[in-house]
Every structure is written in structure tokens, then in C-alpha cells.
Design a protein around this motif. Structure first.
Motif, PDB file in Angstrom:
ATOM      1  N   GLN A 334       4.759  46.849  53.410  1.00 49.08           N
ATOM      2  CA  GLN A 334       5.924  47.875  53.126  1.00 49.08           C
ATOM      3  C   GLN A 334       6.867  47.069  52.153  1.00 49.08           C
ATOM      4  OE1 GLN A 334       8.813  48.712  56.078  1.00 49.08           O
ATOM      5  NE2 GLN A 334       8.931  50.983  55.612  1.00 49.08           N
ATOM      6  N   ASP A 335       6.929  45.709  52.342  1.00 47.79           N
ATOM      7  CA  ASP A 335       8.085  45.181  51.414  1.00 47.79           C
ATOM      8  C   ASP A 335       7.507  45.180  50.028  1.00 47.79           C
ATOM      9  OD1 ASP A 335       6.137  43.606  52.260  1.00 47.79           O
ATOM     10  OD2 ASP A 335       7.247  42.038  52.912  1.00 47.79           O
ATOM     11  N   LEU A 336       6.147  44.738  49.831  1.00 49.55           N
ATOM     12  CA  LEU A 336       5.734  44.902  48.347  1.00 49.55           C
ATOM     13  C   LEU A 336       5.767  46.271  47.926  1.00 49.55           C
ATOM     14  CD1 LEU A 336       3.838  43.514  46.320  1.00 49.55           C
ATOM     15  CD2 LEU A 336       1.909  44.093  47.599  1.00 49.55           C
ATOM     16  N   TYR A 337       5.580  47.090  48.825  1.00 45.88           N
ATOM     17  CA  TYR A 337       5.627  48.450  48.224  1.00 45.88           C
ATOM     18  C   TYR A 337       7.088  48.874  47.452  1.00 45.88           C
ATOM     19  CZ  TYR A 337       6.483  53.659  47.902  1.00 45.88           C
ATOM     20  OH  TYR A 337       6.803  54.983  47.624  1.00 45.88           O
ATOM     21  N   TYR A 338       8.068  48.474  48.372  1.00 47.32           N
ATOM     22  CA  TYR A 338       9.410  48.480  47.841  1.00 47.32           C
ATOM     23  C   TYR A 338       9.770  47.664  46.607  1.00 47.32           C
ATOM     24  CZ  TYR A 338      10.558  51.545  52.050  1.00 47.32           C
ATOM     25  OH  TYR A 338      10.671  52.460  52.532  1.00 47.32           O
ATOM     26  N   ARG A 339       9.197  46.686  46.620  1.00 52.33           N
ATOM     27  CA  ARG A 339       9.225  45.632  45.472  1.00 52.33           C
ATOM     28  C   ARG A 339       8.789  46.289  44.285  1.00 52.33           C
ATOM     29  NH1 ARG A 339      13.403  42.045  44.973  1.00 52.33           N
ATOM     30  NH2 ARG A 339      13.683  40.762  47.074  1.00 52.33           N
ATOM     31  N   LEU A 340       7.628  46.872  44.484  1.00 47.03           N
ATOM     32  CA  LEU A 340       6.851  47.407  42.898  1.00 47.03           C
ATOM     33  C   LEU A 340       7.642  48.804  42.842  1.00 47.03           C
ATOM     34  CD1 LEU A 340       3.323  47.086  44.307  1.00 47.03           C
ATOM     35  CD2 LEU A 340       4.234  45.804  42.457  1.00 47.03           C
ATOM     36  N   ASN A 341       7.967  49.546  43.633  1.00 46.53           N
ATOM     37  CA  ASN A 341       8.731  51.029  43.427  1.00 46.53           C
ATOM     38  C   ASN A 341      10.069  50.784  42.968  1.00 46.53           C
ATOM     39  OD1 ASN A 341       8.090  53.577  43.185  1.00 46.53           O
ATOM     40  ND2 ASN A 341       9.027  53.958  45.149  1.00 46.53           N
ATOM     41  N   VAL A 342      10.256  49.862  42.246  1.00 48.14           N
ATOM     42  CA  VAL A 342      11.825  49.861  41.536  1.00 48.14           C
ATOM     43  C   VAL A 342      12.050  50.902  40.783  1.00 48.14           C
ATOM     44  CG1 VAL A 342      13.439  48.361  40.403  1.00 48.14           C
ATOM     45  CG2 VAL A 342      12.098  47.388  42.068  1.00 48.14           C
ATOM     46  N   ILE A 343      11.210  51.180  39.643  1.00 47.79           N
ATOM     47  CA  ILE A 343      11.113  52.279  38.590  1.00 47.79           C
ATOM     48  C   ILE A 343       9.589  52.924  38.978  1.00 47.79           C
ATOM     49  CG2 ILE A 343      11.213  52.842  36.308  1.00 47.79           C
ATOM     50  CD1 ILE A 343      12.666  50.355  35.625  1.00 47.79           C
ATOM     51  N   PRO A 344       9.996  54.001  39.672  1.00 50.57           N
ATOM     52  CA  PRO A 344       8.540  54.904  39.845  1.00 50.57           C
ATOM     53  C   PRO A 344       8.444  55.827  38.612  1.00 50.57           C
ATOM     54  CG  PRO A 344      10.351  55.829  41.247  1.00 50.57           C
ATOM     55  CD  PRO A 344      11.004  54.592  40.479  1.00 50.57           C
ATOM     56  N   ILE A 345       7.116  55.833  38.206  1.00 51.09           N
ATOM     57  CA  ILE A 345       6.728  56.960  37.100  1.00 51.09           C
ATOM     58  C   ILE A 345       5.515  57.656  37.788  1.00 51.09           C
ATOM     59  CG2 ILE A 345       5.995  57.226  34.980  1.00 51.09           C
ATOM     60  CD1 ILE A 345       7.606  54.722  33.930  1.00 51.09           C
ATOM     61  N   TYR A 346       5.640  58.978  37.853  1.00 49.33           N
ATOM     62  CA  TYR A 346       4.642  59.999  38.126  1.00 49.33           C
ATOM     63  C   TYR A 346       3.954  60.805  37.181  1.00 49.33           C
ATOM     64  CZ  TYR A 346       1.875  63.533  40.609  1.00 49.33           C
ATOM     65  OH  TYR A 346       1.033  64.478  40.937  1.00 49.33           O
ATOM     66  N   ILE A 347       2.691  60.444  36.878  1.00 45.93           N
ATOM     67  CA  ILE A 347       2.021  61.085  35.929  1.00 45.93           C
ATOM     68  C   ILE A 347       1.583  62.332  36.517  1.00 45.93           C
ATOM     69  CG2 ILE A 347       0.456  61.136  33.959  1.00 45.93           C
ATOM     70  CD1 ILE A 347       0.559  58.241  33.936  1.00 45.93           C
ATOM     71  N   PRO A 348       1.923  63.775  36.250  1.00 47.51           N
ATOM     72  CA  PRO A 348       0.931  64.925  36.794  1.00 47.51           C
ATOM     73  C   PRO A 348      -0.273  65.149  36.324  1.00 47.51           C
ATOM     74  CG  PRO A 348       3.062  65.614  35.775  1.00 47.51           C
ATOM     75  CD  PRO A 348       2.780  64.098  35.348  1.00 47.51           C
ATOM     76  N   PRO A 349      -1.166  65.722  37.299  1.00 45.99           N
ATOM     77  CA  PRO A 349      -2.677  65.845  36.709  1.00 45.99           C
ATOM     78  C   PRO A 349      -2.327  67.015  35.567  1.00 45.99           C
ATOM     79  CG  PRO A 349      -1.998  67.000  38.815  1.00 45.99           C
ATOM     80  CD  PRO A 349      -0.954  66.278  38.655  1.00 45.99           C
ATOM     81  N   LEU A 350      -3.790  66.861  34.824  1.00 45.30           N
ATOM     82  CA  LEU A 350      -3.586  67.704  33.659  1.00 45.30           C
ATOM     83  C   LEU A 350      -3.684  69.380  33.916  1.00 45.30           C
ATOM     84  CD1 LEU A 350      -3.940  67.718  30.504  1.00 45.30           C
ATOM     85  CD2 LEU A 350      -6.497  67.713  30.702  1.00 45.30           C
ATOM     86  N   ALA A 351      -4.197  69.697  35.173  1.00 40.90           N
ATOM     87  CA  ALA A 351      -3.749  71.025  35.614  1.00 40.90           C
ATOM     88  C   ALA A 351      -2.465  71.514  35.797  1.00 40.90           C
ATOM     89  CB  ALA A 351      -4.755  71.189  36.739  1.00 40.90           C
ATOM     90  N   ASN A 352      -1.444  70.560  36.014  1.00 38.52           N
ATOM     91  CA  ASN A 352      -0.179  70.814  36.207  1.00 38.52           C
ATOM     92  C   ASN A 352       0.879  70.983  34.851  1.00 38.52           C
ATOM     93  OD1 ASN A 352      -0.784  71.349  38.654  1.00 38.52           O
ATOM     94  ND2 ASN A 352       0.377  69.561  39.606  1.00 38.52           N
ATOM     95  N   ARG A 353       0.064  70.483  33.872  1.00 39.50           N
ATOM     96  CA  ARG A 353       0.700  70.323  32.584  1.00 39.50           C
ATOM     97  C   ARG A 353      -0.277  71.205  31.523  1.00 39.50           C
ATOM     98  NH1 ARG A 353      -0.932  65.281  30.056  1.00 39.50           N
ATOM     99  NH2 ARG A 353      -1.678  63.943  31.785  1.00 39.50           N
ATOM    100  N   ARG A 354      -0.400  72.381  31.654  1.00 35.23           N
ATOM    101  CA  ARG A 354      -1.447  72.854  30.743  1.00 35.23           C
ATOM    102  C   ARG A 354      -1.139  72.951  29.163  1.00 35.23           C
ATOM    103  NH1 ARG A 354      -4.963  74.463  34.430  1.00 35.23           N
ATOM    104  NH2 ARG A 354      -6.288  75.270  33.085  1.00 35.23           N
ATOM    105  N   GLU A 355       0.131  73.074  28.955  1.00 36.03           N
ATOM    106  CA  GLU A 355       0.472  72.921  27.533  1.00 36.03           C
ATOM    107  C   GLU A 355      -0.006  71.739  26.700  1.00 36.03           C
ATOM    108  OE1 GLU A 355       4.596  73.663  29.840  1.00 36.03           O
ATOM    109  OE2 GLU A 355       2.700  72.799  30.152  1.00 36.03           O
ATOM    110  N   ASP A 356      -0.315  70.738  27.571  1.00 33.78           N
ATOM    111  CA  ASP A 356      -1.136  69.421  26.761  1.00 33.78           C
ATOM    112  C   ASP A 356      -2.345  69.537  26.474  1.00 33.78           C
ATOM    113  OD1 ASP A 356       1.301  68.117  26.881  1.00 33.78           O
ATOM    114  OD2 ASP A 356       0.911  67.219  28.862  1.00 33.78           O
ATOM    115  N   ILE A 357      -3.186  70.690  27.079  1.00 33.34           N
ATOM    116  CA  ILE A 357      -4.779  70.617  27.250  1.00 33.34           C
ATOM    117  C   ILE A 357      -5.049  70.944  25.553  1.00 33.34           C
ATOM    118  CG2 ILE A 357      -6.539  72.249  27.610  1.00 33.34           C
ATOM    119  CD1 ILE A 357      -5.381  72.589  30.532  1.00 33.34           C
ATOM    120  N   ILE A 358      -4.496  71.812  24.860  1.00 39.75           N
ATOM    121  CA  ILE A 358      -5.337  72.091  23.523  1.00 39.75           C
ATOM    122  C   ILE A 358      -4.360  71.181  22.551  1.00 39.75           C
ATOM    123  CG2 ILE A 358      -4.967  73.753  21.756  1.00 39.75           C
ATOM    124  CD1 ILE A 358      -6.417  74.590  24.271  1.00 39.75           C
TER     125      ILE A 358
END
Length: 487
Positions: A334-358
Motif C-alpha cells: 500500500q505504501d508503494l502504491y501511494y508513493r507511485l500514485n502522486v500524479i495519476p494518469i489514466y488512458i481510456p480504452p480506444l472503445a471509449n474514445r471513438r473520435e481517435d479511431i479514424i
């Protein structure tokens, strides 16, 4: 005198006919390096700064060695930068210190001609269109670079006011083109760029194939560490018993089989730069405490050494697993997780950002057309077929498909039927391994099922590491079974 009689023949066309800014330059004697009463500024240039106020176009002036001579008030309004903080500073220094994403003045000095580019003023978030024009002396050498700066306009010709989001094609040095058409991906790219300026740890999360390493490279390339190493470490590719030795290094004779001269380790190889720890969920629990010490104290203990070593490295981690769930299950500290997660960035799956497909499909399609020197076109019907697919393999699956279409399809046009045929073949390959069979006994049935399951995983996932994680077995176990069933 800066502009002697007859010198106008060396000027770019847009600056002839007695432009006001040329007269202003003429009066300032900006090439005099030791003007009386001048104040020395950052860098090796001394002289009077230039300020022109009678125009709505921004102007930026550098000499033939790329030192800033001055700007006008319109430039300050357009960019949010003040002339006083720029005067006397070299363009290489300003780019390195992330004032700009790139310098048109440096391009002009390198190419010896006028250059026009969009420019991102990283210090303030503004985006402008700049044109650098060389001014030559009587010997044909570049005396000055006069850069005009205008507001960046959108596709409808409207002025873009204030900081803008990422364009759908972002050209990044050392990375290439990053497609960000959807609002979600624009936010990811902009968040990565903002995160780059600090040394805080970043945790990038998202499904396999969404582009986590690309985002990590953006962070590195936009950081002050960009000229130092970017070291990629895939935690799943290192056997657990060797992880500490590979990551932190070891002293001579630290263990049986160790190199006689010792080994500095992958962390040490990233000294001064960025260490990208991909698949961080696969780090053994025994090594997680050492990784925590590295992040907290900036020090490591090589195997066989009782003395810590100081290390200067920025940590960026990535995972396609739910780390919160792994923490609850006791498989991740848990302590390592909090140390790593100072700046979280989540990349959505391609199915959830269909504007990027074409845009992504077009980018990869053109990439492979150039690579293989082939001329083909992607029809609108084919694009609609691409748009309707769910892309469980995300960007990596889309990239592989576009290469396959370029290489294997016959004719000039890529049709919807061709796209559908390739996608159906892909799905068929992933399902045929589960077709009913009549085994001789239970042991044989289990072996056949195991073989089919492994074959299916190897087809769906691009690496053995990913396949082994999906199957829930160690990579070495998977390697043994591959040898048993397929060699």
C-alpha cells in the motif's frame, strides 16, 4: 551601420520596401557587442534590447548566433512572455528550459531559409504561428533572424485565445506523432506535459495496448531530463528471483553465477534521466520495499553491499492491472502504491474514445504506405467499418490491422469488405482453438484444452509476458509449455 546601401537584396521578400521594423533595427545597432551603458544578460550576448510598438504582429529578433535581441509589445501580448526575461538568452537555452517546444530561429539558422511552424509557448500555454526569416549580410551569411508571430487560428479561421488543448496530431521529437482527437486524449497529453516539469512520480494506468509507454515518453521529452537516458524496464519480463539484481545491481561475488566485475543495474543506467517501470504490478513483494526506498530516499542498495548509493532518477510507472485490488489482496504494498500514485494518469480504452479511431487509422495507414512505398487509399466505407469495431486490443490492434491491410490487400482501394474480412479472420482465429474435440481420456482432454488455451492467448496478446499474465502463470512456466506443445 547595420543595413548598408544595397543590403536589401539579401533580405526576404516580405521585409523589403522600407518596412518600419527594419528602420528600427537600423537605429539600434544591435550587432555592437559592447554598447556603452549596456547591461550584461544571461548568455554571451551584450547589447541593447529591441522593442517595436507600432504593429499588431509580434516580432522576435535573434542574431546569427541565436541570441535574443528583442521582441515587441505585440509579441508579449500574444505569448505572455516578457522581453526582459528573453533578451540576451540563446534559443537553445530557452528550448532546453521549456520556454518553447521548438525554435524557428534555430531551424532558419540550420536551413538557411524562411521557415513557418506552429509553436507552443510552454511557459504560458499559448500557441502561435511563427515565421522565421533570415537576414543576410553582404557575404551571404545570416546576420539576423526576424520572426513574425501571429495568433494560431482554428480550422474555421477563428483566432484561438488563451491556452489551447493539444492538436489531434502532436509532433514530438524522439516520439513521433501522437494522435489526440478526443477530448479524453487531449487531457491525457496535456496532463503528461504538465507533469513533466516536476520530479514527482507518475502512475500511468490503462488497458494493454492503449499507449502507456508513449505517454511516459512525452513526460520524459518535455522534462528537464530530456537529454538524459529514458530507461524502459518491463517488470513482467524479469524472473522474480533475478529482479533485485537486474534493477539494483550487485557487487562482485554477491551470489553464485554473478559477474566477476559486478553489475551496475538498470536504475543506475537511468542516472539523471527517467526510469519507466512498465507492468509495475509484477514487481515481486520482496523487491517492492527496495523500490519504495529508492523513491523515498533516492538511494539504493546493490546486492552484496552494505552501503547505500545515491541516485538521481525520475520514476514513471505503468500498469494494466487494478493496483487498488492488488493492495487489498496483499499482492502489492500500500505504501508503494501511494508513493507511485502522486500524479495519476489514466488512458481510456480506444472503445471509449471513438473520435481517435479514424485519425489513428489514417496515421498508421499513411505510415505504412510510406514505409513500404505503396500507393493505396482507404475508402469512407472502410472507415465506417473501422469505426464500428470495438478494438479489444486497443491502439496496438488497430496499428497491426492497418499494416496488414497495406501489405496484404489487393488493388488500390481498401474497402469495407477487406476490413471486415480481416477482422472476422482475427475473431475466427481466437475462437477455433475452443472447437469441440473427442479426446481419448481426461488427461488428454486437459492437455488439449491447455494447448488451445495457450494458443489462444498467444494470438490475442502481442508478447509472452502479457499472455502469461492473462493465463495467470509465470512467464517461465508459459515458456516450458510452449516448448512442450509447439516445438
Amino acid at each position: 551601420m547595420l543595413f548598408k546601401e544595397g543590403l536589401s537584396r539579401y533580405l526576404p521578400e516580405c521585409w523589403k520596401d522600407g518596412s518600419d521594423h527594419i528602420l528600427a533595427l537600423h537605429k539600434t545597432n544591435l550587432l555592437e557587442k559592447n554598447t556603452p551603458g549596456s547591461k550584461q544578460r544571461t548568455g554571451n550576448y551584450q547589447g541593447r534590447s529591441l522593442r517595436v510598438t507600432d504593429t499588431e504582429t509580434g516580432f522576435y529578433y535573434t542574431n546569427g548566433q541565436a541570441y535574443t535581441l528583442g521582441v515587441n509589445s505585440a509579441y508579449e501580448c500574444l505569448t505572455g512572455l516578457h522581453g526582459d526575461e528573453l533578451f540576451g538568452r540563446n534559443m537553445n537555452e530557452l528550448v532546453d528550459n521549456r520556454y518553447f517546444d521548438r525554435s524557428v530561429s534555430l531551424m532558419v539558422l540550420e536551413q538557411g531559409r524562411s521557415v513557418t511552424i506552429p509553436q507552443h509557448v510552454l511557459k504560458t500555454g499559448q500557441k502561435v504561428m511563427v515565421t522565421g526569416n533570415p537576414v543576410f549580410d553582404e557575404e551571404g551569411k545570416i546576420l539576423l533572424v526576424v520572426t513574425t508571430v501571429k495568433p494560431l487560428r482554428n480550422n474555421k479561421g477563428k483566432k484561438v485565445n488563451g491556452p489551447t488543448q493539444a492538436n489531434h496530431l502532436v509532433e514530438l521529437e524522439g516520439i513521433g506523432t501522437v494522435v489526440a482527437e478526443s477530448e479524453a486524449m487531449k487531457q491525457v497529453v496535456n496532463r503528461a506535459i504538465r507533469a513533466a516539469y516536476s520530479d514527482a512520480t507518475v502512475l500511468i494506468q490503462g488497458e494493454s495496448g492503449v499507449g502507456k509507454e508513449v505517454v511516459a515518453r512525452i513526460i520524459h521529452e518535455y522534462s528537464p531530463r530530456k537529454h538524459k537516458p529514458f530507461m524502459v524496464v518491463n517488470a513482467a519480463a524479469i524472473p522474480g528471483e533475478l529482479f533485485e539484481a537486474e534493477l539494483f545491481g550487485y557487487r562482485p561475488g554477491a551470489f553464485t553465477g554473478a559477474r566477476r566485475e559486478g553489475y551496475p543495474g538498470l536504475v543506475k543506467a537511468a542516472e539523471g534521466g527517467t526510469l519507466f517501470l512498465d507492468e509495475i504490478s509484477e514487481v515481486p513483494l520482496s523487491a517492492q520495499v527496495k523500490l519504495l526506498r529508492l523513491i523515498q530516499n533516492k538511494e539504493l542498495y546493490p546486492l552484496g553491499s552494505g552501503q547505500p548509493e545515491r541516485i538521481d532518477v525520475r520514476i514513471v510507472a505503468a500498469s494494466n492491472q487494478n493496483l487498488v485490488r492488488l493492495v487489498r489482496e496483499g499482492r502489492f504494498r500500500q505504501d508503494l502504491y501511494y508513493r507511485l500514485n502522486v500524479i495519476p494518469i489514466y488512458i481510456p480504452p480506444l472503445a471509449n474514445r471513438r473520435e481517435d479511431i479514424i485519425p489513428l487509422a489514417s496515421h498508421f495507414f499513411n505510415l505504412y504506405l510510406d514505409r513500404y512505398n505503396i500507393k493505396k487509399i482507404l475508402t469512407p466505407e472502410a472507415c465506417r467499418e473501422l469505426q464500428s469495431y470495438r478494438w479489444p486490443g486497443n491502439v496496438r490492434e488497430l496499428q497491426n490491422l492497418m499494416e496488414r491491410l497495406v501489405v496484404l490487400s489487393s488493388g488500390v482501394k481498401i474497402t469495407a469488405h477487406m476490413v471486415a474480412r480481416e477482422l472476422e479472420a482475427q475473431v475466427e482465429q481466437s475462437t477455433t482453438c475452443f472447437s469441440p474435440k473427442t479426446p481419448e481420456n481426461l488427461e488428454k482432454a486437459l492437455e488439449e484444452f491447455e494447448k488451445d488455451l495457450i494458443q489462444h492467448a498467444l494470438q490475442v496478446y502481442s508478447t509472452q509476458e502479457e499472455a502469461s499474465r492473462a493465463l495467470g502463470i509465470h512467464r517461465s512456466t508459459l515458456a516450458r509449455k510452449i516448448k512442450k506443445y509447439f516445438s
